[in-house]
Motif scaffolding. Sequence first.
Motif: not given
Length: 313
Positions: A54-63, A222-238
């Motif tokens: 998860r974001p910010g998870d620093t637990n080293p016991e993860q495979r 391409r016709t929905n810049p708000v959704k495009l921005d949401q998708v790209i931010r989700a991709v980048g955050g993942a």
Amino acid sequence: MVVLAGLAVVGLQALTDRYDRTVLKEQLLDPDARTERTNLDGPLNYLLIGTDRRPGDTNPEQRADTILIVHVPAGLRQAYLVSIPRDLLVAIPAGGSYPGGQDKINAAYEHGGGGEAGAQLLSATLARLTGLRFDGAALIDFSGIKQVIDLLGGVRMCVDSEVRSIHTTRVFTPGCRQMNGAEALDYVRQRYDLPGGDYDRQRHQQQLLRALLDRAGETRLRTNPVKLDQVIRAVGGALTVDTNGVALEDLLFALRGLPPDALRGVQVPSYPQVIDEVSYVVLENGSNGLFDAVRGSRMPDWAGANPRWVVKL
């Protein structure tokens, strides 16, 4: 990276500008697992590592839950998704406080401490096992991919035999259907009671990547810049990425002509074996020449000679 390649038609500059503001960049490849490259003509080899962190998870016991080598032969018109069995018995080199030893390959990420250091030890382990050097790597957070799938309106997955989730109460019956993010990730995480066990799980994860690429190409972002921005931010955050010094815009431009129907799923020739009461997976005849074929850019020939281990996605 698969989703971003599918979205590249909306405009590389706009996409990369948004993406660069959200993605985390780290040195995921060990120096001995990194190739020196001056162009993107191919062949290319990328390491993808999927975790439930998860974001910010620093637990080293993860495979590492998923380990994929993406091999793109010269010409960049085909791509092979090589799934590395998570229980594959390998020699893990020393790294950090870990002295080195024999273990399942997905433990390399944990022994390295997870995150950047864990990815480096895993890449070093794979380089030693396969003889490959990588052009880049990505660490994928599955919780973020769930959000991407939902923002794209779900993905179409085809279930070939009944799958009962050990994580939820879901039962996936045979047939094709649209799955939301939670359903799709639940489905591709299952391996128990499947006819092919973990090999079926590998195939399902490869199918999800194909479904994501298909859906990214279908969606009229391409016709929905708000959704495009949401998708790209989700991709980048993942994602945490190591592009090996290559600009993302150059990588997407190089892969823009890769058609979805050119994807092939590859499983490493191997078989399960119990050693000292522990269940492992061991290579069959040294992988039947698979790693030699990837190194020598002979994957089309190897795939034709080994249809048992190859799936057209």
